[in-house]
Design a protein around this motif. Structure first.
Motif, PDB file in Angstrom:
ATOM      1  N   MET A  47     -13.781   8.413  -5.537  1.00 58.26           N
ATOM      2  CA  MET A  47     -12.677   8.166  -6.459  1.00 58.26           C
ATOM      3  C   MET A  47     -12.765   9.102  -7.661  1.00 58.26           C
ATOM      4  SD  MET A  47     -10.938   5.163  -5.807  1.00 58.26           S
ATOM      5  CE  MET A  47     -11.141   3.811  -4.687  1.00 58.26           C
ATOM      6  N   ASP A  48     -11.600   9.495  -8.160  1.00 61.62           N
ATOM      7  CA  ASP A  48     -11.478  10.121  -9.466  1.00 61.62           C
ATOM      8  C   ASP A  48     -10.891   9.043 -10.370  1.00 61.62           C
ATOM      9  OD1 ASP A  48     -12.335  12.714  -8.811  1.00 61.62           O
ATOM     10  OD2 ASP A  48     -10.340  13.289  -8.124  1.00 61.62           O
ATOM     11  N   GLN A  71       2.663   9.332  -2.141  1.00 65.71           N
ATOM     12  CA  GLN A  71       1.301   8.812  -2.018  1.00 65.71           C
ATOM     13  C   GLN A  71       0.950   7.834  -3.148  1.00 65.71           C
ATOM     14  OE1 GLN A  71      -0.815   9.494   0.603  1.00 65.71           O
ATOM     15  NE2 GLN A  71       0.956  10.514   1.493  1.00 65.71           N
ATOM     16  N   TRP A  72       1.935   7.430  -3.956  1.00 64.42           N
ATOM     17  CA  TRP A  72       1.689   6.506  -5.063  1.00 64.42           C
ATOM     18  C   TRP A  72       1.092   5.191  -4.572  1.00 64.42           C
ATOM     19  CZ3 TRP A  72       3.863   1.698  -5.206  1.00 64.42           C
ATOM     20  CH2 TRP A  72       4.981   1.481  -4.411  1.00 64.42           C
ATOM     21  N   LYS A  73       1.374   4.826  -3.334  1.00 64.49           N
ATOM     22  CA  LYS A  73       0.880   3.554  -2.787  1.00 64.49           C
ATOM     23  C   LYS A  73      -0.640   3.531  -2.707  1.00 64.49           C
ATOM     24  CE  LYS A  73       5.125   3.078  -0.240  1.00 64.49           C
ATOM     25  NZ  LYS A  73       5.782   3.419   0.994  1.00 64.49           N
ATOM     26  N   LYS A  74      -1.274   4.697  -2.457  1.00 61.66           N
ATOM     27  CA  LYS A  74      -2.741   4.785  -2.438  1.00 61.66           C
ATOM     28  C   LYS A  74      -3.311   4.395  -3.802  1.00 61.66           C
ATOM     29  CE  LYS A  74      -4.042   8.573   0.628  1.00 61.66           C
ATOM     30  NZ  LYS A  74      -4.508   9.966   0.622  1.00 61.66           N
ATOM     31  N   ILE A  75      -2.685   4.914  -4.846  1.00 57.50           N
ATOM     32  CA  ILE A  75      -3.149   4.635  -6.209  1.00 57.50           C
ATOM     33  C   ILE A  75      -2.928   3.161  -6.537  1.00 57.50           C
ATOM     34  CG2 ILE A  75      -2.851   5.200  -8.653  1.00 57.50           C
ATOM     35  CD1 ILE A  75      -1.902   8.012  -7.683  1.00 57.50           C
ATOM     36  N   HIS A  76      -1.785   2.629  -6.140  1.00 55.98           N
ATOM     37  CA  HIS A  76      -1.485   1.216  -6.384  1.00 55.98           C
ATOM     38  C   HIS A  76      -2.504   0.319  -5.688  1.00 55.98           C
ATOM     39  CE1 HIS A  76       0.939  -2.572  -5.684  1.00 55.98           C
ATOM     40  NE2 HIS A  76       0.791  -2.518  -6.987  1.00 55.98           N
ATOM     41  N   GLU A  77      -2.795   0.609  -4.430  1.00 54.35           N
ATOM     42  CA  GLU A  77      -3.767  -0.196  -3.666  1.00 54.35           C
ATOM     43  C   GLU A  77      -5.146  -0.199  -4.333  1.00 54.35           C
ATOM     44  OE1 GLU A  77      -3.992  -2.243  -0.896  1.00 54.35           O
ATOM     45  OE2 GLU A  77      -1.830  -2.301  -1.124  1.00 54.35           O
ATOM     46  N   ALA A  78      -5.569   0.960  -4.825  1.00 55.77           N
ATOM     47  CA  ALA A  78      -6.896   1.082  -5.442  1.00 55.77           C
ATOM     48  C   ALA A  78      -6.973   0.379  -6.795  1.00 55.77           C
ATOM     49  CB  ALA A  78      -7.260   2.549  -5.606  1.00 55.77           C
ATOM     50  N   ASP A  81      -6.085  -4.687  -9.047  1.00 55.75           N
ATOM     51  CA  ASP A  81      -6.673  -5.601 -10.024  1.00 55.75           C
ATOM     52  C   ASP A  81      -6.013  -5.498 -11.397  1.00 55.75           C
ATOM     53  OD1 ASP A  81      -7.817  -2.987 -10.124  1.00 55.75           O
ATOM     54  OD2 ASP A  81      -9.542  -3.759 -11.230  1.00 55.75           O
ATOM     55  N   GLN A  82      -5.401  -4.351 -11.721  1.00 55.67           N
ATOM     56  CA  GLN A  82      -4.751  -4.228 -13.024  1.00 55.67           C
ATOM     57  C   GLN A  82      -3.258  -3.916 -12.955  1.00 55.67           C
ATOM     58  OE1 GLN A  82      -6.148  -1.116 -15.618  1.00 55.67           O
ATOM     59  NE2 GLN A  82      -6.643   0.244 -13.927  1.00 55.67           N
ATOM     60  N   ILE A  83      -2.751  -3.532 -11.786  1.00 57.69           N
ATOM     61  CA  ILE A  83      -1.322  -3.225 -11.652  1.00 57.69           C
ATOM     62  C   ILE A  83      -0.649  -4.322 -10.838  1.00 57.69           C
ATOM     63  CG2 ILE A  83       0.397  -1.591 -10.806  1.00 57.69           C
ATOM     64  CD1 ILE A  83      -1.691   0.615 -11.007  1.00 57.69           C
ATOM     65  N   SER A  84       0.073  -5.194 -11.516  1.00 60.47           N
ATOM     66  CA  SER A  84       0.806  -6.232 -10.791  1.00 60.47           C
ATOM     67  C   SER A  84       2.187  -5.720 -10.369  1.00 60.47           C
ATOM     68  CB  SER A  84       0.937  -7.491 -11.639  1.00 60.47           C
ATOM     69  OG  SER A  84       1.587  -7.201 -12.857  1.00 60.47           O
ATOM     70  N   ASN A  85       2.790  -4.860 -11.191  1.00 60.33           N
ATOM     71  CA  ASN A  85       4.089  -4.267 -10.880  1.00 60.33           C
ATOM     72  C   ASN A  85       3.933  -2.750 -10.943  1.00 60.33           C
ATOM     73  OD1 ASN A  85       6.704  -3.257 -10.836  1.00 60.33           O
ATOM     74  ND2 ASN A  85       7.522  -4.809 -12.238  1.00 60.33           N
ATOM     75  N   PRO A  86       4.043  -2.045  -9.807  1.00 57.24           N
ATOM     76  CA  PRO A  86       3.821  -0.603  -9.804  1.00 57.24           C
ATOM     77  C   PRO A  86       4.825   0.185 -10.645  1.00 57.24           C
ATOM     78  CG  PRO A  86       4.610  -1.332  -7.658  1.00 57.24           C
ATOM     79  CD  PRO A  86       4.340  -2.557  -8.472  1.00 57.24           C
ATOM     80  N   ASP A  87       5.939  -0.439 -11.038  1.00 59.86           N
ATOM     81  CA  ASP A  87       6.915   0.229 -11.892  1.00 59.86           C
ATOM     82  C   ASP A  87       6.561   0.120 -13.369  1.00 59.86           C
ATOM     83  OD1 ASP A  87       8.549   1.066  -9.783  1.00 59.86           O
ATOM     84  OD2 ASP A  87       9.539  -0.893  -9.704  1.00 59.86           O
ATOM     85  N   LEU A  88       5.568  -0.705 -13.691  1.00 62.92           N
ATOM     86  CA  LEU A  88       5.212  -0.929 -15.092  1.00 62.92           C
ATOM     87  C   LEU A  88       3.730  -0.644 -15.327  1.00 62.92           C
ATOM     88  CD1 LEU A  88       7.132  -4.291 -15.662  1.00 62.92           C
ATOM     89  CD2 LEU A  88       7.871  -1.992 -16.297  1.00 62.92           C
ATOM     90  N   ILE A  89       3.403   0.627 -15.561  1.00 64.09           N
ATOM     91  CA  ILE A  89       2.034   0.972 -15.927  1.00 64.09           C
ATOM     92  C   ILE A  89       2.023   1.317 -17.413  1.00 64.09           C
ATOM     93  CG2 ILE A  89       1.371   1.669 -13.609  1.00 64.09           C
ATOM     94  CD1 ILE A  89       1.663   4.587 -14.471  1.00 64.09           C
ATOM     95  N   GLN A  90       0.893   1.101 -18.052  1.00 62.06           N
ATOM     96  CA  GLN A  90       0.807   1.240 -19.499  1.00 62.06           C
ATOM     97  C   GLN A  90      -0.077   2.414 -19.909  1.00 62.06           C
ATOM     98  OE1 GLN A  90       2.479  -0.836 -21.688  1.00 62.06           O
ATOM     99  NE2 GLN A  90       3.421  -1.635 -19.818  1.00 62.06           N
TER     100      GLN A  90
END
Length: 100
Positions: A47-48, A71-78, A81-90
């Motif tokens: 992982m990076d 490929q955003w789904k790979k990042i979401h899956e990993a 634990d902190q991303i409940s909604n992939p459209d709302l990252i902080q």
């Protein structure tokens, strides 16, 4: 000797830049680094890590790392634990980025 030279106290040493093989992003920053330009804690061999900036989205981050926004789904899956909604990252979140 100028005014500022007079006000300087002590020996000045150059700031040493971190030596990493991280890729540069389009803003001149480095991927695989956390806050203050230091490598983010928790990076593993597979992982990076990436610290989210204002204006980022998972697809934009995926495009930078993988060359494919889909490929955003790979990042979401990993990072479930902190991303409940992939459209709302902080901004400030440190995301794990699986290596391609």
């Amino acid at each position: 000797m100028g005014l500022f030279d007079f006000l300087k106290k002590g020996e000045q040493k150059p700031v040493e830049q971190p030596k990493t093989g991280a890729a540069k992003d389009s803003t001149g920053g480095f991927f695989n680094q956390g806050a203050a330009g230091q490598p983010a804690a928790g990076a593993t061999a597979g992982m990076d890590t990436y610290t989210v900036k204002s204006g980022d989205s998972l697809s934009k981050i995926a495009k930078n790392f993988y060359g494919d926004a889909q490929q955003w789904k790979k990042i979401h899956e990993a990072n479930k634990d902190q991303i409940s909604n992939p459209d709302l990252i902080q901004p400030g979140w440190v995301l794990k980025i699986p290596k391609a």
